[in-house]
Design an enzyme around this catalytic site. Structure first.
Site, PDB file in Angstrom:
ATOM      1  N   CYS A 183       0.856  -1.148   0.124  1.00 45.40           N
ATOM      2  CA  CYS A 183      -0.040  -0.061   0.083  1.00 45.40           C
ATOM      3  C   CYS A 183       0.837   1.386   0.002  1.00 45.40           C
ATOM      4  CB  CYS A 183      -1.082  -0.090   1.224  1.00 45.40           C
ATOM      5  SG  CYS A 183      -2.380   1.283   1.019  1.00 45.40           S
TER       6      CYS A 183
ATOM      7  N   HIS B 216      -3.776  -5.323   0.826  1.00 42.11           N
ATOM      8  CA  HIS B 216      -3.316  -5.736   2.162  1.00 42.11           C
ATOM      9  C   HIS B 216      -3.724  -7.468   2.407  1.00 42.11           C
ATOM     10  CE1 HIS B 216      -2.526  -1.967   3.654  1.00 42.11           C
ATOM     11  NE2 HIS B 216      -3.521  -1.324   3.215  1.00 42.11           N
TER      12      HIS B 216
END
Length: 820
Positions: free
Chosen positions: A603, A715
């Site tokens: 991310c 994630h």
């Protein structure tokens, strides 16, 4: 004055008639009634003048009986059951009371009888021992909408409900609607009794549950009794709703187990459909115990959901509808066996500075707020809390609530929307959790309760001492003192449980993570270094790595440690540009750029690995652009709208080279505010095929030309067992270490946690506090096994596996310098 006896003859047999009813029939000259009811008392009718008529002619029969009585005759108007309960008494009185009615000289005498609900209850056992409501489902005289309102009110108030006229040939849907309304409030396992022809020839009895009720025959001759939250089955199969005598203490119940303290905790609670776990502080185990209790209730057959009004969390999860909530509530939802929803955590705070947080309401970002601005916003936020809680309560029979931080933060009482104000709003009793591992547990308990107002103290119904090591009997004198001093019972001492590898939720737990290896020469372990970013988020991404038997994982913040690692990971962050500037100032950025081993960015970490991060709209900082680490040919631009999705996809060729030999399918979730564009020296990592349940074709992530570096917005990428195993085996081979097989199945950790709690807590008392009878449910059955590293399996809709944090974290605000 002539008389009209309105006689309730009971269920139908002469043996169930009262002496008064028999005497009224004997005294009457004329008997008026529905023919089927006259047949029941035929032996008493010899020598009487009889007038009978069929169904739907009640007004005609009453008028006829009154007219005959007005002529000077003594008349008995026969009514089944009790004449005053769905019987003829009311109609007779109404007609006699009409203006200009010619019945002024007639005395109407109502003779009671055994009602149908009493007869059915006796057949079933004792289901009406506590407050109950009787509702007819016939809409011939009552509008259907009014029937629905009455059902909802009775369900909400936890009355035992008796249903008259449940079904006929022309009326089939009302009983289905009633079942749905009651199930939504009570769950499917509530005992239900169906009695046909109660106390008559052809009597039939069925004892079932609310969830199975519609699978049995029900008609106009049936009466259905639905239990409340306390109703249970006896050993002989009969139904009983406890009146509560057993809660009055040992003097009235000599078989009751001695408990040593506090009769006050046995008092009825305002709402038996919710329970709140609160703490003496942060990281005492509220999230874990809430998750365990969710699983206990699920295994007891209740439809249960978690709720935390406000959560301040570094780690979050994406719901199927694309909203963002605290990770703990996502985990608790899995313990309940349901999908996570934004109503389970309506307010999420994600700190992005020392004095401010990103405020997320019902899954969507509102804006960044400082302390004063958020305090001003709290009344509006609390309205959303109430709204979300009410929606959950309409959908589930029980809500397991979690507080935040300590309930004794008296400086925050005025602005509380996370603890006892929420418990009061929900009418929920509170169980206080104290952590003995940090020391001073008795001071924690007594001090916390002493700081509460009398109204707040009244909400606290019990205490659990958590994280104990040793012989619990040594605590006896201290527990006795606490109970005498506070008037609150200690419901159990919960030993430290080592059977679960549970990742954490907030910064309190993150501080315990190892920051540096003890020895640098060992070649028996893979050293994985996660860069300790100042604004790190979603560090649960690496819990599965920590659980690997040959992995040592460190949260590093020194440049010299980078070179000692076998793998370096740049994690997610709540502020990419600010953290990129920070690690450059610390010298960590240069150390990563010169590092020659494998590097992964997740991310925000993926964005940092690129060439440039642009922020033209100043979404994150005052900098319009900043240079990245240059390990991936990627340029990222910050956008105003946050992307939150559960995703499924497949690895592309470059991604499969990163983890040779693994299957192509991967799942995870996205939480980011940027868009990354690949240059010609980077290849896409994966292709997303499903985003928040919508079919799509979207390239995702990036891999360097040599395959050494990769970044992804996914994630939970390491919670994909096949990918994680193949990726680490590649590094193991390079280091000369033996490869590992994919994780084997292990017992469900939620079931392990539930069993641990059941063993060491006074579950009977806790159920009593909740208004739940532990004896009304079948024995618990173990749940299926699952992977050893992931507590939650991937959902069919693509939700990533998530692991159980031991603490819900998210204080409502431990200091005035943070938003809470």
């Amino acid at each position: 004055m002539s008389k009209l006896y309105v006689v309730g003859i009971g269920p139908g047999g002469l043996n169930h008639m009262t002496f008064e009813a028999r005497q009224a029939i004997e005294d009457a000259d004329v008997i008026v009634g529905y023919q089927a009811y006259l047949d029941f008392i035929e032996p008493l009718l010899a020598g009487k003048v009889l007038y009978s008529s069929g169904m739907m002619r009640e007004v005609e029969r009453c008028s006829q009986a009154l007219t005959i009585a007005a002529s000077g005759k003594t008349v008995a108007l026969v009514s089944s059951g009790d004449a005053g309960i769905y019987g003829m008494a009311g109609l007779a009185l109404e007609l006699a009371d009409e203006p200009d009615a010619p019945y002024g000289d007639v005395e109407v005498v109502v003779v009671p009888g055994v009602s149908a609900v009493q007869a059915a209850a006796s057949v079933l056992g004792a289901p009406l021992m506590h407050d109950f409501a009787v509702i007819s489902l016939s809409d011939l005289l009552t509008p259907l909408e009014k029937i629905r309102k009455r059902l909802k009110a009775a369900a909400e108030a936890d009355f035992v409900v008796a249903l008259y006229n449940p079904r006929s040939k022309g009326r089939t849907t009302q009983i289905e609607e009633a079942a749905a309304i009651l199930t939504a409030a009570r769950g499917p396992q509530v005992p239900v009794g169906i009695v046909r022809n109660a106390c008559r020839d052809g009597e039939e009895r069925i004892i079932t549950t609310l969830g199975e009720m519609l699978n049995h025959p029900i008609d106009m001759f049936s009466l259905v009794i639905v239990g409340n939250a306390s109703t249970r089955l006896c050993k002989d199969g009969r139904i009983v709703t406890p009146r509560g005598y057993a809660t009055r203490g040992d003097s009235q119940n000599p078989n009751r187990r001695k408990r040593g303290a506090v009769a006050a905790s046995d008092a009825p609670v305002p709402d038996p459909h919710a329970l709140m776990f609160c703490g003496t502080g942060s990281d005492v185990g509220k999230s874990v115990l809430a998750a365990g209790f969710c699983r206990i209730l699920k295994r007891h057959g209740l439809s249960v959901a978690p709720f935390k009004s406000q959560n301040m969390a570094l780690n979050s999860v994406v719901t199927p509808e694309g909203g963002e909530i605290g990770r703990a509530q996502g985990v608790q939802a899995e313990a309940c066996g349901i999908a996570p929803h934004t109503d389970m955590n309506p307010i999420l705070l994600k700190p992005n500075s020392d004095t401010g947080s990103q405020v997320i309401v019902q899954g969507k970002v509102v804006r960044n707020m400082g302390v004063k601005e958020y305090n001003a916003f709290k009344p509006e936020a609390f309205m959303k809390v109430e709204e979300s809680f009410q929606r959950l309560r309409e959908r589930y029979s029980f809500i397991v609530m979690e507080g935040a931080g300590s309930i004794a933060e008296i400086n925050l009482r005025e602005h509380d929307i996370a603890n006892l104000k929420v418990a009061a709003m929900a009418g929920a009793p509170v169980i206080l959790i104290a952590d003995i591992d940090r020391g001073g547990v008795f001071a924690q308990i007594v001090g916390t309760i002493e700081l509460l107002t009398p109204e707040e103290k009244a909400l606290v119904k019990g205490v659990i001492i958590n994280k104990f090591r040793g012989d619990a009997s040594l605590l006896a004198s201290g527990i006795e003192y606490v109970e005498q001093r506070t008037g609150v019972p200690v419901l159990g001492v919960l030993p430290w449980f080592k059977g679960l590898a549970l990742p954490e939720e907030d910064s309190v737990a993150l501080q315990r993570k190892p920051a540096a290896p003890k020895e640098l020469q060992s070649g028996e372990k893979l050293r994985v270094g996660v860069v300790r970013l100042p604004r790190i988020s979603n560090y649960t991404d690496f819990s599965a790595l920590e659980a690997e038997p040959d992995v040592e994982l460190y949260y590093i913040h020194s440049p010299w440690l980078v070179e000692t690692m076998d793998l370096v990971i740049v994690p997610g962050t709540k502020s990419t540009i600010a953290d990129l500037v920070a690690i450059r100032e610390q010298g960590i950025a240069d150390a990563i750029s010169s590092y020659r081993g494998p590097v992964v960015g997740i991310c925000g970490g993926y964005q940092m690995l690129g060439v440039t991060v642009n922020d033209p709209d100043r979404v994150e900082s005052s900098l319009e652009s900043t240079e990245g680490l240059g390990l991936l040919d990627v340029v990222t631009t910050m956008l105003k709208e946050k992307q939150t999705h559960q995703v499924e996809g497949k690895l592309l060729p470059a991604g499969q080279e990163v983890a040779p030999g693994c299957g192509p399918s991967v799942a995870g979730y996205e939480i980011h505010m940027g868009e990354s564009v690949l240059g010609r020296d980077a290849s896409p990592f994966a292709r997303i095929s499903s985003r928040s349940g919508t079919v799509t074709e979207l390239e995702e992530g990036a891999v360097s030309a040599d395959g050494r570096v990769f970044g992804t917005y996914l994630h939970g990428i390491f919670d994909n067992h096949g990918f994680r195993t193949a990726f680490l085996n590649r590094i193991r081979r390079q280091k000369g270490m033996p490869e590992q097989a994919e994780a084997a199945l292990a017992p469900d950790p939620f079931d392990q946690l539930a069993a641990h709690m059941e063993k060491h807590l006074d579950l009977e008392r806790i159920f009593q506090i909740c208004g739940i009878s532990p004896l009304r449910v079948p024995p618990l059955q173990p749940s299926p096994s699952r992977g050893v590293h992931a507590a939650l399996p991937p959902r069919e809709n693509g939700q990533k596996p998530i692991l159980l944090p031991p603490e819900g974290g998210g204080r409502e605000g431990g200091s005035e310098s943070t938003v809470a």
